[in-house]
Design an enzyme around this catalytic site. Sequence first.
Site, PDB file in Angstrom:
ATOM      1  N   ASP A 151       0.854  -1.187   0.000  1.00  0.00           N
ATOM      2  CA  ASP A 151       0.000   0.000   0.000  1.00  0.00           C
ATOM      3  C   ASP A 151       0.889   1.236   0.000  1.00  0.00           C
ATOM      4  O   ASP A 151       1.615   1.480   0.965  1.00  0.00           O
ATOM      5  CB  ASP A 151      -0.890   0.038   1.252  1.00  0.00           C
ATOM      6  CG  ASP A 151      -1.942  -1.071   1.254  1.00  0.00           C
ATOM      7  OD1 ASP A 151      -1.668  -2.147   0.681  1.00  0.00           O
ATOM      8  OD2 ASP A 151      -3.019  -0.862   1.833  1.00  0.00           O
ATOM      9  N   LYS A 214      -7.251   3.057  -3.090  1.00  0.00           N
ATOM     10  CA  LYS A 214      -7.655   3.008  -1.681  1.00  0.00           C
ATOM     11  C   LYS A 214      -7.940   4.417  -1.199  1.00  0.00           C
ATOM     12  O   LYS A 214      -7.249   5.357  -1.585  1.00  0.00           O
ATOM     13  CB  LYS A 214      -6.506   2.355  -0.911  1.00  0.00           C
ATOM     14  CG  LYS A 214      -6.608   2.352   0.598  1.00  0.00           C
ATOM     15  CD  LYS A 214      -5.435   1.572   1.203  1.00  0.00           C
ATOM     16  CE  LYS A 214      -5.322   1.792   2.700  1.00  0.00           C
ATOM     17  NZ  LYS A 214      -4.166   1.115   3.304  1.00  0.00           N
ATOM     18  N   LYS A 250     -10.402  -0.256  -2.242  1.00  0.00           N
ATOM     19  CA  LYS A 250     -10.251  -0.515  -0.813  1.00  0.00           C
ATOM     20  C   LYS A 250     -10.689   0.718  -0.042  1.00  0.00           C
ATOM     21  O   LYS A 250     -10.209   1.823  -0.290  1.00  0.00           O
ATOM     22  CB  LYS A 250      -8.789  -0.863  -0.483  1.00  0.00           C
ATOM     23  CG  LYS A 250      -8.552  -1.062   1.015  1.00  0.00           C
ATOM     24  CD  LYS A 250      -7.155  -1.593   1.319  1.00  0.00           C
ATOM     25  CE  LYS A 250      -6.878  -1.557   2.823  1.00  0.00           C
ATOM     26  NZ  LYS A 250      -5.525  -2.026   3.167  1.00  0.00           N
TER      27      LYS A 250
END
Lengths: 314, 280
Positions: A151, A214, A250
Amino acid sequence: MITASRDSRGIVLEGVAVDTPLRVQPVDALALQERAARLVSRSVKRESKVAGLELSVRCVDLTTLEGADTPGKVRAMCARALRPDPDDLSLHPVAAVCVYGALVAEARDAVAGSPVKVASVAGAFPSGQSHLHERLEEIRRAVDDGAHEVDIVLNRGALLSGRLDVVHDEIAAAKQAVGHAHLKTILETGELGSYEMVRLASMIAMAAGSDVIKTSTGKLPVSATPPVALCMSEAIRDFGEQTGRVVGLKLAGGVRTAKQALGYLALVAETLGTDWLTPDRFRFGASTLLNDLVLQLRFQRTGRYPRPGDLPVD
Amino acid sequence: MSDRVEVRKTYKLFIGGAFPRSESARTTAVTAPDGTLLAHVATASRKDVRDAVRAARGAQESWAGRTPYNRGQILYRIAEVLEGRAAQLAGELEAVGVPAAEARADVEAAVDGAVYWAGFADKLEQLVGSVNPVAGPFLNLSSVVPMGVCALACPDTGGVRGVLGLVCPAIMAGNAVVAVAGGPAALVTSTLGEVVATSDVPGGVVNLLTGDHAQLLPWLADHDDVDQIDLSGAPAGIAADLRARTAENLKRASATHGAEDLRTAMAFCEIRTVWHPASI
């Protein structure tokens, strides 16, 4: 070199790492908020609710990103990830555990032999404000330590000052650095200022090769919200229509209750289709959400209100 | 004759220091003996029970962490505010058919009871805590700890004292409570929320639900996060079933009937004994 030009139908991005110019349509903020509010307040009952709760558990990225994280805490969290409800062994494990780079090896060891993936934040999380070569080195190191997913944070400083090519090229470089691992790009929507900016950031992140986009780091007071989730879902849908590529979503930060989770599932299913209701394409980044999901499942199973204090907190 | 438009009161629940309507939007009509409609009182549902227990759980630890002296002060404050509202509460009892003298006596007994439990707060530990003689080099102490979250089935015909006679000893000992009362006690139970809310009681320590015992008590008896249920006012027909349910989750079931004595105080707490590995 990316160029962005604006016409009556929105922004056109050229020079990105996809074959055709990308169109970023404008966002009607009021309509977005209204539609998102309606979608997440949908009532989900009985067997659909149980199915939604179980799906939500399977889509959780169980996360601990604290300065006080210890190997022991990571192991305890991995135990919860593997067996979310000690009373119900039929409940599936979560999708992944998400930790800082220094604890990837510990997490990898704790979930070895299970379907649970290890995700690591990397690239000067949460600000992203360090030199590119240091960020790329951190990403490579996380993958070397065994992270299945990385991430990273989008360079908001570059985005907000209009240096779109910097934003794009850094993500593209990160995509090269992760190799076979999955790249999830955090937009940190709480810092972007407008839904249009969220949409633009989503498009650039996807064009540069992100496997998942995300919402947030979880380090800001404002994280995932229904309008932002809807805005990013629509961006994923439109990007798919323009390029034929599938990108995951996400939602991280601020998703604490089972009720919120069910609302987001409805939102994603309505916008992207039920193909996205799988851990491969949709995740909740959360730490407290898992316990609430387990408590709601216990209530559905027994018909009695459970005691929150019966479940471990980390 | 006054031209003023009548300002009628909405009788609501008291959960977490706020006055919500029932989640179910249900109300129950309360009528005078001659059939005149007095008010529509909120009818609590199982989800109100859930919310009230959550509020109580959230407030209990810090309430128990206050000094017993401070809890006594706050109970005395309840008595003070109750005294000021005595006429209103007696009027609400009279309206549902309680004779005036009885209504007045009930409110006075409730005030006196609050004062009694206010004085009890910092004496409980002396009365039942002890240093125990043990055969070994240990300091052995028994002390009082609250049960935690207590559900209270208050009698529908018990008036103000029926509610406060259970609430006061329970919070005196450091518990947070979810009290249920309905029928003729519905109006005063709802008004008692205003008394508690203005008495420095932290939000969530006292939660008052007006509604039907038969609908609400099974959820409370089954609730894993409720540590005790006092069945003083539970309808006779369902008491045995409720006790069976409490056995499932090892919940304490009591029936104190609001008596002002040490036994009632002890019903709302337990004795914890520690062995300190050193002699003195």
